[in-house]
Structure formats: structure tokens, C-alpha cells
Enzyme design. Sequence first.
Site, PDB file in Angstrom:
ATOM      1  N   LYS A 278       0.844  -1.202   0.000  1.00 48.88           N
ATOM      2  CA  LYS A 278       0.000   0.000   0.000  1.00 48.88           C
ATOM      3  C   LYS A 278       0.882   1.255   0.000  1.00 48.88           C
ATOM      4  O   LYS A 278       1.739   1.413   0.853  1.00 48.88           O
ATOM      5  CB  LYS A 278      -0.891  -0.011   1.251  1.00 48.88           C
ATOM      6  CG  LYS A 278      -1.585   1.328   1.566  1.00 48.88           C
ATOM      7  CD  LYS A 278      -2.477   1.215   2.811  1.00 48.88           C
ATOM      8  CE  LYS A 278      -3.019   2.590   3.236  1.00 48.88           C
ATOM      9  NZ  LYS A 278      -3.870   2.526   4.462  1.00 48.88           N
ATOM     10  N   LYS A 290      -9.982  12.603   8.886  1.00 55.91           N
ATOM     11  CA  LYS A 290      -9.455  12.211  10.196  1.00 55.91           C
ATOM     12  C   LYS A 290      -9.394  13.418  11.134  1.00 55.91           C
ATOM     13  O   LYS A 290      -9.307  14.556  10.663  1.00 55.91           O
ATOM     14  CB  LYS A 290      -8.015  11.689  10.017  1.00 55.91           C
ATOM     15  CG  LYS A 290      -7.889  10.331   9.367  1.00 55.91           C
ATOM     16  CD  LYS A 290      -6.419   9.951   9.204  1.00 55.91           C
ATOM     17  CE  LYS A 290      -6.243   8.621   8.513  1.00 55.91           C
ATOM     18  NZ  LYS A 290      -6.745   7.458   9.264  1.00 55.91           N
ATOM     19  N   GLU A 362      -9.332   3.332   2.829  1.00 50.77           N
ATOM     20  CA  GLU A 362      -8.912   3.448   1.432  1.00 50.77           C
ATOM     21  C   GLU A 362      -7.840   2.434   1.049  1.00 50.77           C
ATOM     22  O   GLU A 362      -7.695   2.095  -0.119  1.00 50.77           O
ATOM     23  CB  GLU A 362      -8.409   4.873   1.143  1.00 50.77           C
ATOM     24  CG  GLU A 362      -6.938   5.154   1.494  1.00 50.77           C
ATOM     25  CD  GLU A 362      -6.614   5.009   2.975  1.00 50.77           C
ATOM     26  OE1 GLU A 362      -7.550   5.094   3.797  1.00 50.77           O
ATOM     27  OE2 GLU A 362      -5.431   4.801   3.313  1.00 50.77           O
ATOM     28  N   ARG A 364      -7.595  -0.784   1.563  1.00 49.31           N
ATOM     29  CA  ARG A 364      -8.160  -2.006   0.970  1.00 49.31           C
ATOM     30  C   ARG A 364      -8.731  -1.730  -0.420  1.00 49.31           C
ATOM     31  O   ARG A 364      -8.788  -2.627  -1.259  1.00 49.31           O
ATOM     32  CB  ARG A 364      -9.206  -2.602   1.919  1.00 49.31           C
ATOM     33  CG  ARG A 364     -10.371  -1.695   2.215  1.00 49.31           C
ATOM     34  CD  ARG A 364     -11.103  -2.074   3.491  1.00 49.31           C
ATOM     35  NE  ARG A 364     -10.359  -1.710   4.690  1.00 49.31           N
ATOM     36  CZ  ARG A 364     -10.768  -1.943   5.931  1.00 49.31           C
ATOM     37  NH1 ARG A 364     -11.911  -2.552   6.155  1.00 49.31           N
ATOM     38  NH2 ARG A 364     -10.036  -1.589   6.963  1.00 49.31           N
TER      39      ARG A 364
HETATM   40  N1  BES Z   1      -3.857   4.466   7.228  1.00 49.61           N
HETATM   41  C1  BES Z   1      -4.905   4.167   8.115  1.00 49.61           C
HETATM   42  C2  BES Z   1      -4.500   3.199   9.217  1.00 49.61           C
HETATM   43  C3  BES Z   1      -3.462   3.673  10.192  1.00 49.61           C
HETATM   44  C4  BES Z   1      -3.833   4.226  11.399  1.00 49.61           C
HETATM   45  C5  BES Z   1      -2.128   3.507   9.930  1.00 49.61           C
HETATM   46  C6  BES Z   1      -2.886   4.628  12.298  1.00 49.61           C
HETATM   47  C7  BES Z   1      -1.147   3.911  10.845  1.00 49.61           C
HETATM   48  C8  BES Z   1      -1.529   4.463  12.021  1.00 49.61           C
HETATM   49  C9  BES Z   1      -6.080   3.524   7.357  1.00 49.61           C
HETATM   50  O1  BES Z   1      -6.243   3.918   6.047  1.00 49.61           O
HETATM   51  C10 BES Z   1      -7.336   3.871   8.079  1.00 49.61           C
HETATM   52  O2  BES Z   1      -7.609   5.023   8.228  1.00 49.61           O
HETATM   53  N2  BES Z   1      -8.056   2.857   8.518  1.00 49.61           N
HETATM   54  C11 BES Z   1      -9.279   3.033   9.210  1.00 49.61           C
HETATM   55  C12 BES Z   1     -10.218   1.953   8.762  1.00 49.61           C
HETATM   56  C13 BES Z   1     -11.637   2.124   9.243  1.00 49.61           C
HETATM   57  C14 BES Z   1     -12.259   3.344   8.645  1.00 49.61           C
HETATM   58  C15 BES Z   1     -12.420   0.887   8.875  1.00 49.61           C
HETATM   59  C16 BES Z   1      -9.003   2.918  10.694  1.00 49.61           C
HETATM   60  O3  BES Z   1      -8.120   2.169  11.104  1.00 49.61           O
HETATM   61  O4  BES Z   1      -9.648   3.635  11.464  1.00 49.61           O
HETATM   62 ZN    ZN Z   2      -7.444   5.711   5.882  1.00 55.74          ZN
HETATM   63 ZN    ZN Z   3      -4.497   4.618   5.095  1.00 51.96          ZN
END
Ligand code: BES
Ligand code: ZN
Ligand code: ZN
Length: 514
Positions: A278, A290, A362, A364
Amino acid sequence: MKEIINVGIKVRKTDVISCETDLLAIGRFSGEKKPDKIIAELDGKLGGAIEKMIKLGDFAGKEGTGATIYGNGTIGARRILLIGLGEEKKATLDTLRKAAAYAANKAVAIKAKKMNVALHAAFGRRFDAADMARVMAEGVYFGSYRYDEFVTESENGRLGSLEVEMIDSEQAKIKMLEKGLVDGLIIGKMQSYARTLANRPANVISPARLAEEAQKLAKSTTRVSCTVLDEKEVAAKGMGGLSAVGAGSQNKPRFIVLKYKPANRSANSLPTIALVGKAITFDSGGIDIKPSANMEQMKLDKSGGIAVLSAVKAAAEMKLPVNLYGIVPSAENLPSGSSYRPGDIVITFSGKTVEVQNTDAEGRMILCDALSYAVKQNCDVIIDIATLTGACMVALGQYMAGLMGNDEKLIKQIQAAAEESGEKVWPMPSGDEYAKEMKSKIADLKNVGSRWGGACTGAAFLRQFVDDRKWAHLDIAGMDMIEKSTEYSAEGASGFGVRLLTTYLMNVVKKSKK
Ligand code: BES
Ligand code: ZN
Ligand code: ZN
């Protein structure tokens, strides 16, 4: 790419007494009653200073500790750095790697120009000398790494260079050390390269710039080729997931493919392995934006993709006999008038449709297209690596990556590579219970599950795109970054995955040779 600190490592036959150096690094296990040969020799010249220090209780050999003893003119070293190796019965190659990182980190901190390393001596014949040289080189790169390419007014000036020698007095050992150093230099350098690319912010590295970097990397490596699809080609191919995620940014998405074909004439009978990573150059969350706290850390959301590029280059430089793909979908996830929305239904490269319930899930969305691509290239084994879920970080902390998959043997192989490389993993489930949560009422899948088990449902989503191939997934959220500097490393991007993936590939080759 210019190295931030120019590190050179060589092997030299000499003894600990006569070698001229700013810093001589040696190791000692905890609970040792009497000094080993090297320490005894040095201490003889130093009037027993080392043993006195140990008797006073200033140094007990604990892992992660060290003590400096100053030369008195009777030995070549200006400083001796005695590094704790912990309990001898628990020692692994990673103990040695970490000791070398400790030494190199310290050498940079005190601005040593020259460091000599005799850390392997304490391990005797416990490990193969070539393996010991490899991990020491990896550790030296890891510990000396600093990211300062945009600092123009550093108090102390730019960091310059560090010259390192691994020393031994036995000729037979020297040969083995030299052999292992070759691989260690490749892996160590590639991990530092990965850290620098990841540390570069999103205004410097866009998907297009990352693709250019991949092309440069391919040009400088024999038998590696690079294909890049731009946003129009991505859309034309039907990679709807990647198109959707990239739609909100002026910095358009790219689909990057590295291919390494070994010189070996029997290449066709070798397995084809795909590494998929990714590479979100910045993850704001998109329309589901976020919170602002720590959002700057989301420049590291490209770390999985960068680990893949670096591992492919390392494998090619080591001339490993494997057919290898490095598949890196890259986009920037931003909110704008052209962004994809919650509620959108996206047609992915596989033909499967996905209802977007959260634009922040995003990773996935871009990985599913890359996994389908790997299946279409007829890859036998697919390993993906991604900063996929905050949930994985909640589950495992910042000590190990989540490991999911559909093939026990592959999972075991990755666990073994994790042990050896010191980049730890922990197995997690991603089976039918979790897959069920990813079903949508109005499309084939949706991109988020329930509130619980987010790392597992994320993996279960990806599983839908690998067909019958052997597949493993590494969730490295939390592992991409070293939050605070430690005794082994500066803070910032960790380069996690470079050692793990190359070790896995090296092991596959070793196995097939047997
Ligand atoms: N890039 C983030 C995950 C992440 C969080 C990486 C903290 C490193 C540190 C990912 O794209 C994300 O935002 N995932 C969401 C998924 C959810 C919306 C199902 C998450 O983890 O909250
Ligand atoms: Zn994300
Ligand atoms: Zn991400």
C-alpha cells in the site's frame, strides 16, 4: 538517492588491542562471572578498568545498555563501547543486530568518524560468521540512520560519514565475515533507502514521484523492469478502487509494477512471488476526514509500498533465483469536490463491486485491485504489506505486525523470517466470520465491518481478491514509525518490512536448494 549519512563497512583482520579507532564496540552477556578473551586482553592494558566498572555495578550486561571506557594510550582505540547482550541463553542473531545498532547510533551521536566492531566475538561459534556479519551490517545501517535532508541550519552541520570495520584476528572467520557482509550491505542500505523515501513528506513524494523513484530504481538494477500506469490507464484497465481513492487529489494515482527475472535459465520452473504494498502518499481520510491530531504521521501511509520496492531491489541485487513482482498501487487520499464519497459503489479490477462506507478505509480499496492484478499475472504466492488499520495497532501495540493469511505453511515461513529478521509478527484470524461482516446489501462487498476486530475484517476483505492463491497479509500500522528515538534508532520511518520480506525470499531460495 543520496545517503543521509555515508556509511561504509569493511572487514579487516586485526586485533582489538592495536586497531586505531574512535570507538571500539564489544559485547558482554549479563551474569558472566569472568571476562571473555577480548575483554581480558583489553583490561590487561587498561589496568583492570573494565572489571572495576563491572564490580562497582555500573554495567551489568543488560540488553539495551552500554558503557564507555576511555583509552589510555596503550591501545589503539580512543573509546571502548561495552554493550550489554542480555542473558546468553536467550541470545539470537537479533541480539547481535541490536547491539550493532546501539553502537552505530552512539557513534553518530558522538560524531565518531571511525568505528570498529568486534561484537560477534562474544557469540563464539554459536552462529555462522557470515550470518553474524550480515546482521551486524544491518544493525549498523539501522542505528546510524538519520533523516536530515531538509535541515539547512543544523547546529552541528550535516552528519557526514561513518567508516566502520568489522574486525577479527582469525583468517578463516574473515572470509566468512566478508561473505555475509555482501548481503548485509544490500539489505542495510535498502532499509535506509526505504526510511528516507517514507520520511519524505507528501509535498515531495506524490504518487507520480514515487513512480519515478521506482523507475530510477529499476534502471539502476540489472534484471529489474518497471511499468507504471498513469491515472488514465488505471481507469481504462478498470482499476476502480485505485481510481476512486485517487480522485480527490490533484496528485493523480499511479499503479507501479516492478518485475525481477533471475538470470537462472530454469527461471520458468521457479515459483512466482508477488509482493504487494500500500502506498498512500498522504491519508487525510478523505471525505471521512481524520481528526487533526497526529494527521501529519499519515505521510507514512506509503510505507508498505516502499518496503516492497526496496525488497525487490534487495532480492535482485542478491541475485536470488525467484521470479518476483513488486506491485505498488499509489494514491493520495484527500477531500475535494472530486473525491469519492461514502455511499459510492465502485467496480474493482476483479469485477467485484464495493460499497464505500468509509473513505478512510482506502487502503483495501487500492490493494484489492493490486491483489487481482497479481492473480492475473499468475503469481503462486502473494504477500501484501500495508499500514491498513488503526485497529491492528490497538490490538498489538507498536511491537509487532499483524499476520493473516490462507495458507498455514506460508504463515509459518513468514513467522520464521520475522524471528530471523527481528521484524516481529503475530498471527491473527481473517476467516469466514470476519468475511461475513464485509458483505453489502447493495453491492458484493462493503469496505468496513462492525466496530470490533477491524484488523481482521480488513484482512477478510482483502482475502476476497486472491482467488485460490497462497496469500499472506501484513498489517504494519504502528510499525511504520518509531515515535520516539530509542537506544537503537532515531525517530521517524522505521523501514519495517524490508528485512522481513528479503529474509523470507532468501529462505525460500535456501529451501528450494536443499
Ligand atoms: N492508514 C490508516 C491506518 C493507520 C492508522 C495507519 C494509524 C497507521 C496508524 C487507514 O487507512 C485507516 O484510516 N483505517 C481506518 C479503517 C476504518 C475506517 C475501517 C481505521 O483504522 O480507522
Ligand atoms: Zn485511511
Ligand atoms: Zn491509510
